[in-house]
Write an enzyme that holds these catalytic residues in place. Structure first.
Site, mmCIF file in Angstrom:
data_model
loop_
_atom_site.group_PDB
_atom_site.id
_atom_site.type_symbol
_atom_site.label_atom_id
_atom_site.label_comp_id
_atom_site.label_asym_id
_atom_site.label_seq_id
_atom_site.Cartn_x
_atom_site.Cartn_y
_atom_site.Cartn_z
ATOM 1 N N GLU A 26 0.894 -1.139 0.175
ATOM 2 C CA GLU A 26 -0.095 -0.242 0.049
ATOM 3 C C GLU A 26 1.031 1.428 0.060
ATOM 4 O O GLU A 26 0.927 1.976 0.492
ATOM 5 C CB GLU A 26 -1.153 0.362 0.887
ATOM 6 C CG GLU A 26 -1.451 -1.761 0.854
ATOM 7 C CD GLU A 26 -2.771 -1.055 2.455
ATOM 8 O OE1 GLU A 26 -2.476 -0.823 3.489
ATOM 9 O OE2 GLU A 26 -4.632 -1.890 2.014
ATOM 10 N N ASP A 52 -8.175 -8.994 3.875
ATOM 11 C CA ASP A 52 -7.416 -8.331 4.539
ATOM 12 C C ASP A 52 -9.150 -8.393 5.581
ATOM 13 O O ASP A 52 -9.491 -7.371 5.655
ATOM 14 C CB ASP A 52 -7.923 -6.992 4.133
ATOM 15 C CG ASP A 52 -7.227 -5.548 4.700
ATOM 16 O OD1 ASP A 52 -6.428 -5.789 6.125
ATOM 17 O OD2 ASP A 52 -7.458 -4.921 4.425
ATOM 18 N N GLU A 74 -12.306 -2.860 11.661
ATOM 19 C CA GLU A 74 -12.314 -1.826 10.497
ATOM 20 C C GLU A 74 -13.603 -2.306 9.894
ATOM 21 O O GLU A 74 -13.791 -1.356 9.135
ATOM 22 C CB GLU A 74 -11.035 -2.248 9.748
ATOM 23 C CG GLU A 74 -11.164 -1.734 8.472
ATOM 24 C CD GLU A 74 -9.379 -1.526 7.886
ATOM 25 O OE1 GLU A 74 -8.880 -2.459 8.411
ATOM 26 O OE2 GLU A 74 -9.646 -0.831 7.090
#
Ligand code: GCV
Length: 601
Positions: free
Chosen positions: A228, A307, A335
């Site tokens: 990322e 993820d 998240e």
């Protein structure tokens, strides 16, 4: 316990070592009156409990004291024989930024950073250290793995501040770790950060010397590289063993470990490209390097190949790598699992991971933290169960999940046995409920892009993150079998058999591994589309039921109010997921719900 808690806010608890902390805990709880603490340094983190005696290593005595008090309070017999943790490293990864924000943090601002500096209220740190230690955590990485300016200063001008923080944690048997920036040497005038360049190696050796001079017991460095947009060895044509080993050799003389994250994939994928399959990336990058990492390197692998989705299969890398030290990474920060608004109790998920993962595959466990300085410290007051359970999981990964949750409820709230069981029941089923309205049949990534709360079925579909479901008017899901992307071939034979065949694949992962027509029949006789409709309606309905049940639990007033507020939001969220997802699939497929429920067109 209440008295001790108040004391922590009024002033510092006068302790500097885990032994002193153990004695303080025992002396300030009625169950600990007269209990002696006996340190045997050779026992390390282990401890032995007998009536009136806590015996253990330098940090073991504190763990023993907490366990002594917990056993007494729960009315359970003291554990027999020597108790020691399964994993030597039980770490919390805090994604705290220097400006005080926390990446994916839903519990308020950082406890130790603000305004670009290390700034903290010592009592609060002591309280956090005490909390984490009582759960069984022994390492805290204090800064975000995305190391952004000025976090590089943590191993430079801010070292004295980090050392003060480390001292507060040390008293509770917790060591710090720091995330470092692989390209840091560039910032200090070097023309390169190439791990094979002698100047770079010398720079890191000298940096490590200075860091360890300030914090001799620092657990080590944590690195997110080539992921990322973070810098890494790929820039210099080097592989990740070369990158990790260079840093590892710099901290080896001081006993440090280098934790290297395996979260590497192409985040700039062209959505038209159907050959690249993101879940395959980590295995492709790291399997060829098995056996190449130095002894003080630990590879940190997320539990699933994507993820932290609500449902993923076990990462095949965790099964494949035989000659590399491995750390399992889970995420307490919710998240993708409800932002600590929606109730989501994680131990059932970890139990599923451990069913497929031999215990000796791992040498460490780590969790992205859910801690912040807001009310209740974990956002949703009931999200504290995940922090507690993670600590226990590091000691005993094959724990009895229901018993662990019950212990937390009983240690946290004075409820009647009936209310205790009711609350445990809600906590136990909360993950399945969340899954049914957000991730039915293994569909994932239908969340609002970037923010990751609330539904957006097409949000990631034409984006670059490699997270596609490819729903069209006939079918949905990705074929990851041998005939498809071939992802399933990364697993051992028996798991290829389990996941690769539709008839063997668990329903919960069906659309993760297979592309199915909406009209295909599932094992229970329902069509795929009917199952999608049913799950979304059930999820919304069960959320309302959880709200009703929780309203009747006599929590302390502030907790009850916060739980109610969260549940109101969760009910709205679940209904939104239900309506958006069902409309999405109905519009695409044109197939009616057999039960004739409301679907918006
Ligand atoms: C710290 C996901 C999250 C990022 C996180 C990353 C990681 O992509 O959305 O916020 O960055 O995982 O685990 O490194």
């Amino acid at each position: 316990m209440d008295r001790a808690w108040l004391h922590a806010w009024e002033g510092m608890i006068p302790v500097h070592t885990p032994k002193e902390a153990a004695e303080w805990e025992l002396a300030h709880a009625s169950e600990g009156a007269g209990v002696q603490v006996c340190v045997k340094p050779e026992m390390g983190e282990a401890y032995c409990l007998r009536s009136g005696i806590v015996e253990g290593g330098e940090t073991g005595v504190l763990q023993g004291a907490f366990q002594y008090l917990a056993s007494q309070r729960l009315g359970k017999p003291l554990p027999q024989g020597m108790q020691q943790p399964c994993y030597a490293l039980r770490m919390l990864n805090c994604w705290d930024n220097m400006d005080g924000s926390i990446e994916r943090g839903y519990s308020g601002p950082s406890l130790w950073f603000s305004e670009g500096r290390v700034q903290f209220v010592p009592q609060r740190i002591q309280w956090a250290a005490r909390l984490l230690s009582s759960c069984g955590v022994n390492v805290v990485c204090i800064n975000n793995v995305n190391v952004r300016e000025p976090a590089q200063e943590l191993i430079d001008s801010m070292l004295p501040d980090v050392a003060s923080l480390a001292a507060l944690f040390r008293a509770y048997g917790i060591r710090l770790m720091l995330s470092v920036d692989f390209s840091h040497p560039l910032r200090n005038g070097l023309p390169t950060a190439d791990p094979l360049d002698a100047r770079v190696q010398a720079w890191w050796r000298e940096r490590a010397r200075r860091v360890y001079e300030a914090i001799p017991d620092l657990a080590g460095f944590l690195v997110k590289a080539d992921s990322e947009h973070r810098p890494g060895p790929f820039t210099y044509g080097r592989n990740h063993a070369e990158g990790a080993n260079m840093l590892a050799s710099a901290i080896a003389p001081f006993g440090g470990v280098l934790v290297w994250r395996a979260f590497v994939y192409n985040c700039q994928q062209d959505w038209r490209d159907q050959k690249t399959d993101r879940p395959m990336a980590a295995y492709q990058t790291y399997m060829p390097l098995d056996g190449c990492f130095s002894d003080n390197v630990i590879l940190q692998v997320k539990h699933g190949p994507f993820d932290f989705q609500v449902r993923e299969p076990l990462s095949p890398l965790l099964l494949g790598m035989q000659k590399t030290h491995l750390c399992l990474e889970v995420q307490l920060a919710q998240e993708y699992t409800g932002h600590q608004i929606d109730l989501y109790t994680m131990p059932p998920m970890w139990a599923e991971v451990m069913e497929e993962l031999p215990q000796d595959r791992l040498c460490a466990v780590c969790a992205v933290g859910n801690l912040g300085s807001g009310p209740f410290l974990t956002g949703h007051p009931l999200a504290a169960v995940n922090l507690y359970a993670f600590g226990r999981f590091g000691w005993q990964p094959h724990m009895d999940v229901a018993a662990c949750i019950r212990d937390w409820v009983r240690l946290s709230y004075a409820l009647s046995p009936e209310d205790t069981e009711t609350l445990c029941g809600v906590l136990l089923k909360s993950r399945a409920v969340y899954e049914s309205y957000t991730g039915s049949l293994g569909l994932c990534w239908m969340v609002t892009p970037g923010f990751h709360y609330g539904p957006s079925p097409m949000g990631y579909e034409y984006d670059s993150w490699g997270t596609y479901h490819r729903a069209d008017r006939n079918a949905v899901g990705i074929d990851r079998t041998e005939k498809g992307t071939g992802y399933v071939l990364q697993y051992p034979a028996e798991m290829q058999e389990k996941y690769g065949k539709k008839e063997n694949c668990p329903d919960t992962l069906l659309l993760f591994f297979h592309r199915m027509r909406y009209t295909d029949r599932m094992r229970d006789g329902r069509t795929v589309i009917q199952r999608l409709y049913d799950d979304h309606f059930d999820g919304a309905q069960q959320t309302r039921e959880m709200q009703r049940v929780l309203q009747a639990i006599p929590f302390p007033a502030a907790v009850g109010q916060a739980v109610n507020q969260c549940m109101e939001k969760q009910v709205r969220n679940a209904q939104e997921w239900c309506d958006v997802s069902n409309s999405f699939f109905h519009r695409l497929s044109g197939i009616e719900d057999e039960k004739g429920r409301i679907i918006y067109d």
